[in-house]
Design an enzyme around this catalytic site. Structure first.
Site, short mmCIF file in Angstrom:
data_model
loop_
_atom_site.label_atom_id
_atom_site.label_comp_id
_atom_site.label_asym_id
_atom_site.label_seq_id
_atom_site.Cartn_x
_atom_site.Cartn_y
_atom_site.Cartn_z
N ASP A 93 0.87 -1.19 0.00
CA ASP A 93 0.00 0.00 0.00
C ASP A 93 0.90 1.23 0.00
OD1 ASP A 93 -1.58 2.21 0.82
OD2 ASP A 93 -2.92 0.93 1.99
N ASP A 140 -3.46 2.45 -5.46
CA ASP A 140 -2.27 2.40 -4.60
C ASP A 140 -2.19 1.14 -3.73
OD1 ASP A 140 -4.11 3.01 -2.61
OD2 ASP A 140 -2.68 4.29 -1.55
N GLU A 141 -2.84 0.07 -4.18
CA GLU A 141 -2.79 -1.17 -3.40
C GLU A 141 -2.68 -2.38 -4.32
OE1 GLU A 141 -5.70 -0.48 0.42
OE2 GLU A 141 -6.60 -1.03 -1.49
P1 TTP Z 1 -5.60 5.49 0.92
O1 TTP Z 1 -4.66 4.36 0.71
O2 TTP Z 1 -6.80 5.27 1.76
O3 TTP Z 1 -4.87 6.71 1.59
P2 TTP Z 1 -3.45 7.32 1.39
O4 TTP Z 1 -2.63 6.55 0.43
O5 TTP Z 1 -3.65 8.75 1.04
O6 TTP Z 1 -2.85 7.26 2.83
P3 TTP Z 1 -2.26 6.05 3.67
O7 TTP Z 1 -0.84 6.43 3.97
O8 TTP Z 1 -3.10 6.02 4.90
O9 TTP Z 1 -2.37 4.82 2.84
O10 TTP Z 1 -6.10 6.06 -0.47
C1 TTP Z 1 -5.30 6.06 -1.64
C2 TTP Z 1 -5.55 7.29 -2.48
O11 TTP Z 1 -6.93 7.37 -2.83
C3 TTP Z 1 -5.23 8.58 -1.75
O12 TTP Z 1 -3.88 9.01 -1.87
C4 TTP Z 1 -6.19 9.55 -2.40
C5 TTP Z 1 -7.37 8.71 -2.84
N1 TTP Z 1 -8.51 8.94 -1.92
C6 TTP Z 1 -9.47 9.89 -2.29
O13 TTP Z 1 -9.38 10.50 -3.36
N2 TTP Z 1 -10.53 10.11 -1.43
C7 TTP Z 1 -10.65 9.47 -0.23
O14 TTP Z 1 -11.61 9.71 0.51
C8 TTP Z 1 -9.64 8.49 0.14
C9 TTP Z 1 -9.74 7.75 1.44
C10 TTP Z 1 -8.61 8.27 -0.74
CA CA Z 2 -2.26 4.28 0.60
#
Ligand code: TTP
Ligand code: CA
Length: 351
Positions: free
Chosen positions: A9, A108-109
């Protein structure tokens, strides 16, 4: 036989890309915004870096509220989805070098199954660390990684490893780990279901084993009950399911940062050979991707009828020349991506 699954992730992904491209903002709270366009400040936060989260600016927050908290100290940037997709594709291509069994779960996963290529669990953990290092060295992106015997626990560990960490639980430790694992940490158990389960006396995942089956099914339904029961019992083994890959990319690191096409072209050729080897047919779209000396990514694309390998080299050289003419920087890595692939017909298709 346990599976060896790696979950990856990317940390605060959209905001992290912005930081890498503009290191000056790294010391500040960074907020990536989706502007709805209705008024100047209407919209929501897509994501934010950890400094912004520390002062309370999180994903989904309405922009006026975020701006109130962050005014004078935070950097607000408009979302650049195509750019993040380009970075995501590049990272997913790096990951897919380690296993054909890759499930890209979101931008991103990703999960990969390395059961076949690793001789034991230790080997899987070493591979995970190698992937993490390679992503960082080639793109500057920090990721969090979980390694375990199934997808669900790999994701639990990836979440626990945030930010920039790696956590693993192998076959010999899984029973103990499950005993201490709160049910609210399991993917798919949100706040509402977590609360309902807690109310029914289920705090840890292993509590599901001895709980009243019918009562639980009443609360969460059969499918979710079976899912949780299998995890608790360590019999959960849902396979990593590769989605149909829409494009195939290959990249090569140049021996030095350069704009000299004579140095670059042999690497373009290698990337083409390697991408064509992987692709299940001929592409109708070809992109040349250049990772510049400052790590930003530029690409130029060509669309035409089924492109064979020889034409691909000619087209790619044309695209490379366009980049060189339009941009002053040196190139650090070069790659090609094949898109819109038409599968080769095999005899099977005729019977
Ligand atoms: P996430 O993996 O939930 O968050 P993140 O990568 O920003 O942070 P973390 O370090 O906790 O993993 O989401 C991945 C991407 O998806 C994030 O960078 C932006 C997008 N996203 C949105 O556009 N709206 C949202 O409400 C969320 C949760 C994520
Ligand atoms: Ca992430």
């Amino acid at each position: 036989m346990p599976q060896f699954i790696i979950f990856i992730d990317f940390d605060y992904f959209f905001a992290q890309v912005e930081e890498i491209l503009n290191p000056e903002i790294r010391e500040k709270p960074v907020v990536v915004c989706v502007y709805s366009g209705r008024t100047e400040t209407s919209g929501a936060v897509a994501t934010s870096n950890y400094l912004a989260r520390k002062i309370g600016i999180k994903s989904g927050m309405p922009l006026p509220q975020a701006m109130k908290i962050g005014k004078d100290r935070a950097v607000f940037l408009p979302i650049r989805k195509d750019l993040y997709k380009e970075w995501s594709d590049h990272i997913m291509d790096i990951i897919s070098e380690y296993s054909d069994k890759i499930e890209i779960a979101s931008i991103d996963e990703a999960y990969i199954d390395v059961t076949d290529s690793c001789k034991d669990f230790n080997d899987a953990v070493n591979t995970a660390q190698k992937i993490k290092d390679e992503i960082y060295n080639k793109t500057g992106v920090r990721v969090s990684v979980g390694v375990s015997v199934n997808k669900a626990i790999a994701k639990v560990l990836g979440d626990m490893a945030k930010p920039n960490g790696i956590k693993s639980v192998g076959p010999s430790e899984i029973q103990d780990f499950l005993k201490g694992l709160e049910i609210s940490k399991i993917p798919g158990v949100g706040k509402v279901i977590g609360q309902r389960l807690n109310d029914a006396g289920i705090k840890y995942i292993t509590d599901v084993i001895n709980a009243d089956r019918d009562q639980l099914i009443n609360i969460i339904g059969t499918a979710k009950y079976n899912y949780l029961y299998d995890i608790a019992n360590n019999t959960y083994n849902k396979p990593v399911t590769p989605r149909e890959k829409k494009n195939f990319g290959r990249y090569m690191t140049l021996p030095e940062n350069t704009r000299d096409v004579n140095i670059i072209i042999p690497y373009v050729k290698k990337a083409i050979d390697s991408a064509y080897e992987k692709a299940p047919g001929l592409p109708s779209e070809l992109s040349l991707v250049a990772i510049m000396e400052d790590i930003s990514i530029l690409s130029r694309s060509y669309t035409g009828a089924r492109i064979d390998k020889n034409r691909a080299l000619e087209i790619a050289i044309g695209l490379l020349n366009r980049i060189i003419n339009e941009d002053q920087r040196n190139i650090r890595r070069v790659g090609v991506r094949l898109g819109k692939i038409t599968k080769n017909e095999t005899l099977d298709d005729f019977f």
